[in-house]
Design a protein around this motif. Structure first.
Motif, PDB file in Angstrom:
ATOM      1  N   ALA A 108       3.947   4.815   8.675  1.00 31.00           N
ATOM      2  CA  ALA A 108       3.928   3.481   8.076  1.00 31.00           C
ATOM      3  C   ALA A 108       4.051   2.406   9.142  1.00 31.00           C
ATOM      4  CB  ALA A 108       5.042   3.340   7.047  1.00 31.00           C
ATOM      5  N   ALA A 109       4.934   2.625  10.114  1.00 35.70           N
ATOM      6  CA  ALA A 109       5.114   1.652  11.190  1.00 35.70           C
ATOM      7  C   ALA A 109       3.853   1.539  12.037  1.00 35.70           C
ATOM      8  CB  ALA A 109       6.305   2.051  12.061  1.00 35.70           C
ATOM      9  N   ILE A 158       0.850  -1.192   0.000  1.00 36.50           N
ATOM     10  CA  ILE A 158       0.000   0.000   0.000  1.00 36.50           C
ATOM     11  C   ILE A 158       0.882   1.238   0.000  1.00 36.50           C
ATOM     12  CG2 ILE A 158      -1.696   1.356   1.267  1.00 36.50           C
ATOM     13  CD1 ILE A 158      -2.822  -1.166   2.435  1.00 36.50           C
ATOM     14  N   ILE A 159       0.605   2.167  -0.909  1.00 39.89           N
ATOM     15  CA  ILE A 159       1.233   3.486  -0.929  1.00 39.89           C
ATOM     16  C   ILE A 159       0.205   4.491  -0.422  1.00 39.89           C
ATOM     17  CG2 ILE A 159       1.950   5.334  -2.484  1.00 39.89           C
ATOM     18  CD1 ILE A 159       3.472   3.326  -4.091  1.00 39.89           C
ATOM     19  N   GLY A 160       0.515   5.094   0.725  1.00 37.35           N
ATOM     20  CA  GLY A 160      -0.428   6.014   1.347  1.00 37.35           C
ATOM     21  C   GLY A 160      -1.065   5.386   2.573  1.00 37.35           C
ATOM     22  N   THR A 161      -1.241   6.185   3.612  1.00 34.27           N
ATOM     23  CA  THR A 161      -1.766   5.641   4.879  1.00 34.27           C
ATOM     24  C   THR A 161      -2.954   6.456   5.398  1.00 34.27           C
ATOM     25  OG1 THR A 161      -0.103   6.930   6.091  1.00 34.27           O
ATOM     26  CG2 THR A 161       0.436   4.631   5.592  1.00 34.27           C
ATOM     27  N   GLY A 162      -3.683   7.082   4.490  1.00 33.15           N
ATOM     28  CA  GLY A 162      -4.834   7.876   4.897  1.00 33.15           C
ATOM     29  C   GLY A 162      -6.048   7.027   5.220  1.00 33.15           C
ATOM     30  N   ALA A 196       3.864   1.895   2.868  1.00 30.36           N
ATOM     31  CA  ALA A 196       4.766   3.038   2.922  1.00 30.36           C
ATOM     32  C   ALA A 196       3.944   4.318   2.953  1.00 30.36           C
ATOM     33  CB  ALA A 196       5.699   3.047   1.716  1.00 30.36           C
ATOM     34  N   ALA A 197       4.482   5.337   3.634  1.00 28.33           N
ATOM     35  CA  ALA A 197       3.818   6.637   3.734  1.00 28.33           C
ATOM     36  C   ALA A 197       4.694   7.711   3.116  1.00 28.33           C
ATOM     37  CB  ALA A 197       3.531   6.981   5.200  1.00 28.33           C
ATOM     38  N   HIS A 198       4.089   8.805   2.687  1.00 32.66           N
ATOM     39  CA  HIS A 198       4.822   9.928   2.109  1.00 32.66           C
ATOM     40  C   HIS A 198       5.478  10.719   3.236  1.00 32.66           C
ATOM     41  CE1 HIS A 198       5.925  13.068  -0.606  1.00 32.66           C
ATOM     42  NE2 HIS A 198       5.145  13.964  -0.033  1.00 32.66           N
TER      43      HIS A 198
END
Length: 324
Positions: free
Chosen positions: A40-41, A8-12, A32-34
């Motif tokens: 992300a963790a 997953i790209i983005g954690t919103g 992963a987060a921007h």
């Protein structure tokens, strides 16, 4: 069903819900987060994801990941998808998949060249109800639709920093809620539509608020679409045929449709579970990767063609958007 490793790209918010309902038939491998500051963790710990990466590039560089889900805001989709495809990953991207037709065309070509699947996470293309309606239309010989009326209206608070009102984040009704209404119309049209006419009223921030669109096809199937970002509307679609019409309320994740015949009698068609909307998308994506074919891509491309034509007519562009 083949099991794939997903990243997953983005954690919103939408990524959070995606992870909550992620099916056991697939494996959620990493996130992963921007500009990560521990997000992300924290996301990985909450959803029991084994791998949290310090940035997008690290996730994309991991050969273990097969499919990437792009859950960022609209303005980042093109860059994120392109990076994932160049890294050899299949991509399921949130809607609207890109800002405009030129971006999508480039990415579709890149995916084809690399023999990868690029799919839009559009619930309307994956909810079982719409497959059931295909069968109903065939069984009752409904033929081509004559007229489609579809509306989507919501009430976004008047905050210029809100994602939906912020031009820096590619806000506006069209890319956020309009994509549902257009996808609904395209799902029932039997061929590619063109934009006949459109009108739009902007918000104070310059993004589109209220708009109307008229679409047609070569066989004169017509669709009337009404959108509103700061005004509530009934989120309802009506598809009229010669011998009756279908009504679908809250059509984005609908599980029930009503067919009204010429005699005025109603018939209910039911299929699916709206709490599994993401599951249907994920499993359809996995099947597309396995088969090498995405039956929804033609709808995505036609819808983006209409979005681009409408935005050109309105004169609405986003910062740094040079390809509209």
């Amino acid at each position: 069903m083949t099991t794939y490793n997903w990243g997953i790209i983005g954690t919103g918010r939408i990524a959070d819900y995606f992870a909550e309902v992620f099916p056991t038939s697939q494996h959620l491998y990493g996130v992963a987060a921007h500009k990560d500051d521990g997000r992300a963790a924290a996301f990985a710990a909450k959803h029991k994801v084994a791998h949290a990466y310090p940035d997008y590039a690290s996730l994309l560089a991991d050969p273990a990941i097969d499919i990437v889900y792009v859950a960022t805001t609209h303005n980042f989709h093109y860059d994120n998808i392109k990076a994932a495809l160049n890294a050899g990953k299949h991509v399921l991207a949130e809607k609207a998949i890109t800002l405009n037709e030129a971006q999508l065309d480039e990415l579709v070509l890149l995916a084809a060249q690399r023999r990868l699947i690029l799919m839009e996470a559009q619930t309307i293309y994956h909810m079982p109800l719409y497959h059931a309606l295909d069968e109903f239309k065939a069984a009752h010989q409904l033929g081509r639709p004559k007229m489609i009326q579809v509306a989507f209206g919501t009430h976004v608070p008047n905050d210029p920093e809100d994602r939906l009102l912020n031009p820096q984040l590619a806000g506006g009704a069209m890319l956020d809620i309009g994509i549902y209404a257009l996808s609904f119309a395209r799902r029932f049209m039997t061929e590619s539509p063109t934009l006949l006419a459109t009108q739009m009223v902007p918000t104070a921030t310059g993004v589109d608020d209220r708009s109307s669109l008229l679409l047609t096809t070569a066989h004169q199937e017509q669709a009337q679409i009404a959108l509103a970002l700061q005004t509530n509307l009934p989120n309802r679609g009506v598809v009229a045929y010669e011998n009756g019409y279908l009504t679908i309320t809250d059509y984005g994740r609908a599980t029930t449709a009503i067919f009204t015949g010429l005699d005025g009698k109603n018939q209910e068609i039911e299929a699916g579970d709206n709490s599994l909307a993401f599951v249907y998308e994920i499993e359809d994506m996995a099947n597309a990767v396995t088969t090498g074919s995405d039956p929804t891509l033609r709808w995505t491309r036609d819808t983006m063609t209409i979005i681009t034509a409408a935005r050109r007519a309105w004169g609405v562009t986003y910062p740094d958007e040079t390809d509209l």
